[in-house]
Design an enzyme around this catalytic site. Structure first.
Site, PDB file in Angstrom:
ATOM      1  N   SER A 137       0.833  -1.205   0.000  1.00 19.27           N
ATOM      2  CA  SER A 137       0.000   0.000   0.000  1.00 19.27           C
ATOM      3  C   SER A 137       0.869   1.258   0.000  1.00 19.27           C
ATOM      4  CB  SER A 137      -0.941  -0.047   1.206  1.00 19.27           C
ATOM      5  OG  SER A 137      -1.916   0.968   1.139  1.00 19.27           O
ATOM      6  N   HIS A 160      -2.796  -1.398  -4.553  1.00 19.58           N
ATOM      7  CA  HIS A 160      -4.260  -1.422  -4.613  1.00 19.58           C
ATOM      8  C   HIS A 160      -4.810   0.002  -4.531  1.00 19.58           C
ATOM      9  CE1 HIS A 160      -4.666  -0.482  -0.341  1.00 19.58           C
ATOM     10  NE2 HIS A 160      -3.775  -1.416  -0.085  1.00 19.58           N
TER      11      HIS A 160
END
Length: 253
Positions: A137, A160
């Site tokens: 992330s 993501h």
């Protein structure tokens, strides 16, 4: 004068000068040990040596990157209010020649992560990052913010879309805010690595790689093939590269 005047019951009087000195030395050692333990507990690192050494300082980014809201006490966190003053101090410390950033993080607060990444990018001394375990992330921008990035063969990176906790309003402004936040991450990563913004968006929005989610997991060599990370390697390679960058910088002076 009688000899007994110079003696006590146990024999000749012993000088007392060394006792306060020994006590002071012991107290200083205890204080130093406590300071070291506190540094490890609070920041996950040893304090910088006051003596001349390699000139390399190690910073660890582990657990979850904590932002403006404190995480529960059972969570392992990296607090941005700890890292930012450290980086400023290291930048101004003439004894520090370079910094090694070691990452094993699940991600965390977007703004806190970007703040750390931007500060590392603007660091005037050589910085090398090493991904161990994972840099997921918001850990991706932090990993690529260094001058050169390594990843171990078994380490992973998860890319993501931005997520948000709490109340989310179903209005157009919410989508625009999410999109703007994602663009900040996309542009930062593409500007500080070899991957294009288009390819990074593709990896971010892939629907076939993660169960119940969008995104992509890259393992070791895949992150290098996607040009996010420079090279597969471990601690030995990272330190060798950092020493090389330090020598090059000092040679340019």
């Amino acid at each position: 004068m009688k000899k007994s005047q110079f003696l006590n019951e146990d024999g000749p009087k012993q000088p007392q000068e060394n006792k306060p000195k020994n006590e002071s030395t012991q107290q200083n050692e205890n204080t130093s040990a406590n300071d070291t333990n506190n540094e490890i507990k609070e920041f996950g690192q040893l304090p910088t040596s006051k003596e001349e050494g390699s000139g390399i300082h190690c910073i660890t980014i582990i657990g979850q990157v904590e932002g403006h809201v404190s995480m529960p006490p059972q969570n392992k966190t990296t607090k941005y209010e700890h890292l930012i003053p450290q980086l400023v101090g290291l930048s101004d410390d003439p004894k520090i020649k370079g910094v090694l950033v070691v990452l094993n993080t699940v991600g965390g607060d977007v703004e806190a992560g970007l703040a750390i990444a931007e500060l590392i990018t603007s660091f005037e001394k050589p910085v090398v990052s090493l991904v161990l375990g994972g840099a997921h992330s918001i850990g991706v921008p932090i990993a690529v913010s260094s001058d050169y990035a390594f990843i171990t063969p078994s380490a992973t990176m998860t890319i993501h879309p931005v997520r948000m906790n709490g109340t989310v309003l179903g209005v157009a402004q919410t989508f625009e805010y999410f999109d703007q936040m994602q663009e900040r991450i996309v542009e930062f990563v593409s500007n500080n690595s070899g991957i294009s913004s288009e390819r990074f968006r593709e990896l971010m929005l892939d629907t076939g790689k993660l169960a119940k989610d969008m995104g992509t997991i890259l393992v070791g060599k895949q992150a290098v093939e996607e040009k996010i990370i420079n090279e597969v390697g471990g601690l030995k390679e990272a330190l060798h590269k950092l020493h090389q960058l330090i020598e090059e910088k000092e040679g340019d002076k």
